[in-house]
Design an enzyme around this catalytic site. Structure first.
Site, PDB file in Angstrom:
ATOM      1  CB  CYS A 271      -4.033   6.425   5.896  1.00 49.73           C
ATOM      2  SG  CYS A 271      -2.453   5.535   6.050  1.00 49.73           S
TER       3      CYS A 271
ATOM      4  CG  HIS B  87      -4.533   1.790   6.875  1.00 45.37           C
ATOM      5  ND1 HIS B  87      -4.708   2.909   6.094  1.00 45.37           N
ATOM      6  CD2 HIS B  87      -5.732   1.564   7.484  1.00 45.37           C
ATOM      7  CE1 HIS B  87      -5.966   3.333   6.213  1.00 45.37           C
ATOM      8  NE2 HIS B  87      -6.609   2.534   7.052  1.00 45.37           N
TER       9      HIS B  87
END
Length: 336
Positions: A209, A95
């Site tokens: 993301c 992430h």
């Protein structure tokens, strides 16, 4: 536009309806790959619920003094690191976020973009009783909050300075973030491309993301930021497919005048991806997924509010963690 003869489609009961057609419309790849922008962000449906609250400590983006000096940090950690530690880090499922530190105030901030209702809901729909069309909870959004959790990013990931900007540049970036967040609203897990070759055609690009961070870095570069020489790798989950076949939108497929055979095929495809209550259920449905995707070369993709049929091909799916260099500013870039 070009056409694909129906005889070239995979041999499977699920796509029998396609074989009854004389030809299948193919949309040129140039019109597929980018997620579309919307005029506004719609309200979320109460049916969509998150196990973990989206952006629980979120705050407004502050207006910085123009003479401030803002350090910009690359942040990266394994997905769900807070729950599973470095488990997904071993698979390079990461992430991404970006951090800021104000020299005048000493305050730190974190900015990231992720799913409102967790990854599973963004990747596969709910099949609700009494509803013909699959029901999607697939919005994503930006989250801005004060503080940088050093331990979270450093322990199993990355926290590194990538550039320094002025307060004025930060404020311009904040205006762009507002625009980006209000118009790019749907999370897309998959990248779909023709082959593992780096120069192969990308049919559909993901919207998650890391793409938000890449857009943010590019905006800063366009505003005049000069980036340090830092290697930056990102995760992509890739499906491999022949040229996608356009099927239609929710109304044309599932509406009163829709194609009931195609509607049933799409619902049937998504059924094994539902949440599982037992281990036995999981393995039974996993075998169905393998049969459908690998043995019969079938995948149904929902992208830009439209459905597409993907004629899957080897190696079917791959998780990659590859470098995308930090950007250089564009003199022709368009501002907010």
């Amino acid at each position: 536009m070009q056409y694909l003869n129906a005889s070239e489609l995979p041999c499977s009961p699920v796509v029998t309806w396609l074989k009854r057609m004389d030809a299948v419309l193919i949309i040129p790849c140039a019109s597929l790959s980018q997620c579309r922008r919307f005029d506004y962000r719609p309200k979320t449906d109460p049916y969509c619920q998150a196990r973990y609250t989206f952006c629980p400590t979120g705050s407004a983006v502050p207006v910085m003094k123009e003479e401030d000096v803002i350090e910009v940090y690359r942040l990266q950690a394994p997905v769900w690191e807070f729950k599973y530690g470095d488990l997904l880090g071993h698979l390079k499922i990461m992430h991404d976020a970006v951090g800021f530190r104000s020299a005048l105030t000493g305050k730190n901030y974190t900015m990231e973009w992720y799913e409102l209702f967790q990854l599973g809901n963004c990747t596969f729909p709910h099949l609700r009783p009494g509803m013909d069309a699959p029901f999607w909870c697939n919005q994503g959004a930006a989250c801005f909050y004060e503080g940088i959790d050093d331990a979270h990013w450093k322990e199993n990931g990355t926290l590194v300075l990538v550039t320094t900007i002025s307060g004025a540049m930060f404020n311009e970036m904040a205006k762009w973030v507002k625009y980006d967040n209000e118009t790019g609203i749907y999370y897309e897990t998959w990248t779909v491309q023709a082959s593992p070759d780096k120069k192969s055609t990308v049919w559909f690009d993901s919207y998650e993301c890391s793409k938000f961070i890449l857009r943010t870095y590019q905006k800063l570069a366009d505003l005049g930021a000069v980036f340090n020489k830092v290697q930056t790798n990102y995760t992509s989950i890739i499906l491999f497919s022949g040229e996608p076949i356009y099927l239609g939108n929710e109304t044309s497929i599932f509406g009163p005048q829709g194609n009931k055979t195609l509607a049933a095929a799409i619902r049937d495809f998504y059924y094994p991806f539902k949440p599982h209550k037992t281990v036995r259920e999981f393995f039974v449905d996993l075998l169905k997924i393998i049969d459908r995707v690998i043995l019969n070369h079938e995948f149904y993709l929902f992208y830009n509010l439209e459905y597409w049929f993907l004629p899957m091909k080897f190696p079917y799916l791959k998780i990659i963690y590859e470098e995308v260099p930090l950007p250089v500013g564009s003199k022709t870039s368009v501002g907010v």
